[in-house]
Design a protein around this motif. Structure first.
Motif, PDB file in Angstrom:
ATOM      1  N   GLU A  27      62.179  28.472  65.873  1.00 29.84           N
ATOM      2  CA  GLU A  27      62.499  27.878  67.169  1.00 29.84           C
ATOM      3  C   GLU A  27      63.663  26.908  67.042  1.00 29.84           C
ATOM      4  OE1 GLU A  27      60.040  25.595  70.681  1.00 29.84           O
ATOM      5  OE2 GLU A  27      59.851  24.843  68.631  1.00 29.84           O
ATOM      6  N   LEU A  30      67.050  28.651  66.618  1.00 31.63           N
ATOM      7  CA  LEU A  30      67.525  29.288  67.846  1.00 31.63           C
ATOM      8  C   LEU A  30      67.925  28.262  68.902  1.00 31.63           C
ATOM      9  CD1 LEU A  30      65.039  32.296  68.041  1.00 31.63           C
ATOM     10  CD2 LEU A  30      67.482  32.357  67.488  1.00 31.63           C
ATOM     11  N   TYR A  35      69.569  28.584  72.431  1.00 35.74           N
ATOM     12  CA  TYR A  35      68.403  29.153  73.117  1.00 35.74           C
ATOM     13  C   TYR A  35      67.612  28.046  73.801  1.00 35.74           C
ATOM     14  CZ  TYR A  35      68.874  33.878  71.246  1.00 35.74           C
ATOM     15  OH  TYR A  35      69.313  35.160  70.979  1.00 35.74           O
ATOM     16  N   PRO A  37      64.092  26.413  75.075  1.00 32.77           N
ATOM     17  CA  PRO A  37      62.672  26.461  74.720  1.00 32.77           C
ATOM     18  C   PRO A  37      61.805  26.654  75.961  1.00 32.77           C
ATOM     19  CG  PRO A  37      63.427  24.199  74.733  1.00 32.77           C
ATOM     20  CD  PRO A  37      64.637  25.046  75.030  1.00 32.77           C
ATOM     21  N   GLY A  45      69.442  33.142  76.046  1.00 29.59           N
ATOM     22  CA  GLY A  45      68.391  33.166  75.046  1.00 29.59           C
ATOM     23  C   GLY A  45      67.251  32.231  75.382  1.00 29.59           C
ATOM     24  N   HIS A  46      66.043  32.658  75.034  1.00 26.18           N
ATOM     25  CA  HIS A  46      64.828  31.876  75.282  1.00 26.18           C
ATOM     26  C   HIS A  46      63.912  32.015  74.072  1.00 26.18           C
ATOM     27  CE1 HIS A  46      66.123  31.797  79.532  1.00 26.18           C
ATOM     28  NE2 HIS A  46      66.445  33.063  79.309  1.00 26.18           N
ATOM     29  N   VAL A  47      63.132  30.975  73.773  1.00 24.76           N
ATOM     30  CA  VAL A  47      62.251  31.004  72.612  1.00 24.76           C
ATOM     31  C   VAL A  47      60.984  30.205  72.911  1.00 24.76           C
ATOM     32  CG1 VAL A  47      63.452  29.016  71.563  1.00 24.76           C
ATOM     33  CG2 VAL A  47      62.073  30.560  70.132  1.00 24.76           C
ATOM     34  N   VAL A  54      56.067  33.186  66.939  1.00 23.34           N
ATOM     35  CA  VAL A  54      57.204  32.794  67.756  1.00 23.34           C
ATOM     36  C   VAL A  54      57.806  34.044  68.395  1.00 23.34           C
ATOM     37  CG1 VAL A  54      58.725  32.834  65.734  1.00 23.34           C
ATOM     38  CG2 VAL A  54      59.429  31.583  67.775  1.00 23.34           C
ATOM     39  N   ALA A  56      61.179  35.250  70.761  1.00 26.33           N
ATOM     40  CA  ALA A  56      62.492  34.889  71.294  1.00 26.33           C
ATOM     41  C   ALA A  56      63.088  36.123  71.946  1.00 26.33           C
ATOM     42  CB  ALA A  56      63.411  34.380  70.186  1.00 26.33           C
ATOM     43  N   TRP A  57      63.882  35.917  72.985  1.00 28.53           N
ATOM     44  CA  TRP A  57      64.503  37.062  73.648  1.00 28.53           C
ATOM     45  C   TRP A  57      65.854  36.665  74.226  1.00 28.53           C
ATOM     46  CZ3 TRP A  57      60.093  34.548  74.951  1.00 28.53           C
ATOM     47  CH2 TRP A  57      60.037  33.880  76.176  1.00 28.53           C
ATOM     48  N   TRP A  58      66.713  37.666  74.262  1.00 25.56           N
ATOM     49  CA  TRP A  58      68.055  37.504  74.798  1.00 25.56           C
ATOM     50  C   TRP A  58      68.220  38.470  75.965  1.00 25.56           C
ATOM     51  CZ3 TRP A  58      72.196  34.365  74.354  1.00 25.56           C
ATOM     52  CH2 TRP A  58      73.404  34.803  74.907  1.00 25.56           C
ATOM     53  N   VAL A 218      66.271  36.589  62.648  1.00 25.57           N
ATOM     54  CA  VAL A 218      66.937  35.535  63.415  1.00 25.57           C
ATOM     55  C   VAL A 218      68.451  35.685  63.323  1.00 25.57           C
ATOM     56  CG1 VAL A 218      67.322  33.050  63.601  1.00 25.57           C
ATOM     57  CG2 VAL A 218      65.016  33.926  63.177  1.00 25.57           C
TER      58      VAL A 218
END
Length: 401
Positions: A27, A30, A35, A37, A45-47, A54, A56-58, A218
């Motif tokens: 996290e 990113l 990214y 949170p 981007g989100h995490v 964990v 995460a996505w873009w 990552v």
């Protein structure tokens, strides 16, 4: 890997003695890369961290109705601290532990051990803790084992002794910055305190299975995101080493719930799942020079010769012809060599999150990973060049090359 990448990899390994630390460190990496949170589906981007897992996505500004996933796991085998850890035997303060997963038990003897993970306090707060070097599992002197059974009794022989004769509960409380009475529950696992190191052309460290895949995932996500046309997802689960059947494991709902939200945002296209692809990234077995007969005679992956495509006719791995071809295309586009692992018919192989997530989601999945020596030891070995190649191949896969 570049010198910078390798140095960052070593730092990540040393800073991730437990699944919970690994998830938070992913996290942090990113967030440092921009990214957010949060759990939004807006472009960018989100995490989100969930325990020792964990996600995460873009999201591209204009994306196809499909997703590309790289799945891995944050946990590693070791010695898990029992709920009531403190006892004294023959004047030694010891720690009651339970074997987690399938470690090479002998590798945990005579090492300076720390215990790391999370504690929950009476007020409901959760704290990450790392005790530093506090204990060891001592071997019995060879003079006392002559002619005797040298087998390891998991209940009797694996209980560490604590330096300074302080109970572990007190040492954990100090690491958490609270009084021992404030801690009501914990999840703590052993970790070797010897730092990760580069020796020749290899990295030597604990937890390479499977932090090698987590770190490469990552880096690949960050390299692929700006040219991605699909939604990209990184999923690093907990509890793979014990079957993945948990709320934060690959058998749980984390990834499925995220994909349901993504499909809804894309208009729930009928071809979303069949048009999507996933990689199950988990370490593979290099041929061992002292035990070459343990490998299939025609499929012999080696350290330093490239990432490994893993195939099993009995579905211990999720790779099929279609998903394997997608991986090979991506590797070729990145100029990365591909090795193949198929198990020796008389030597059962392990499994991964691949069959579990593929069965749950219905997304074609390929099982791949870097070759290791000493898998499930307290200290494993991976090739520096293999890590570089694996990262590049994963990035090419995420881009759809």
């Amino acid at each position: 890997m570049t010198l910078t990448d390798t140095a960052d990899f070593l730092k990540f390994l040393d800073a991730s003695p437990s699944a919970f630390h690994a998830a938070v460190n992913v996290e942090s990496m990113l967030i440092d890369a921009g990214y957010a949170p949060d759990s939004d589906l807006t472009p960018g981007g989100h995490v989100v961290v969930s325990g020792g897992a964990v996600l995460a996505w873009w999201v591209p500004r204009k994306s196809n109705p499909r997703v590309r996933i790289v799945g891995s796991h944050t946990d590693s085998p070791g010695l898990m601290v029992k709920p009531d850890p403190d006892f004294v035997r023959e004047g030694f303060t010891q720690v009651a532990v339970e074997v987690y997963g399938g470690p090479i038990l002998s590798s945990w003897f005579d090492r300076d051990l720390r215990f790391a993970g999370r504690v929950v306090c009476a007020d409901g707060s959760v704290k990450l803790v790392d005790t530093g070097a506090v204990a060891r599992v001592p071997n019995l002197a060879i003079h006392l084992t002559r002619g005797a059974d040298q087998g390891i009794d998991r209940q009797v022989h694996l209980q560490p002794i604590v330096g300074g004769n302080l109970p572990l509960s007190e040492l954990v409380a100090r690491a958490a910055g609270v009084d021992a009475g404030e801690i009501v529950a914990h999840e703590l696992i052993s970790a070797d305190t010897q730092p990760a190191a580069v020796v020749g052309d290899s990295v030597m460290s604990g937890r390479l299975d499977n932090l090698s895949s987590v770190f490469a995932s990552v880096q690949a996500l960050l390299r692929a995101q700006d040219s991605a046309e699909d939604v990209l997802v990184l999923a690093a689960f907990n509890h793979e080493e014990v079957g993945s059947a948990s709320t934060t494991g690959a058998g749980g709902p984390l990834l499925e719930r995220l994909l349901a939200r993504i499909t809804a945002s894309l208009g729930d296209p009928l071809d979303f799942y069949t048009g999507s692809l996933a990689v199950s990234a988990d370490a593979a077995h290099s041929v061992h020079p002292n035990y070459p007969g343990k490998h299939d005679p025609t499929h012999r992956p080696l350290l330093g010769k490239g990432p490994v495509l893993k195939i099993n006719a009995n579905q211990r791995y999720a790779s099929d012809a279609v998903s394997s071809a997608a991986w090979i295309r991506a590797a070729r586009a990145a100029n990365v060599p591909v090795q193949t692992f198929v198990g020796h018919n008389d030597v059962p192989c392990g499994s991964t999150i691949g069959p579990i997530s593929a069965t749950r989601l219905g997304i074609p999945t390929v099982d791949v990973g870097v070759p290791l020596l000493s898998m499930h030891s307290a200290r494993e070995q991976v090739g520096v060049q293999d890590m570089a190649w694996f990262t590049e191949a994963l990035a090419a896969f995420l881009r759809g090359d």
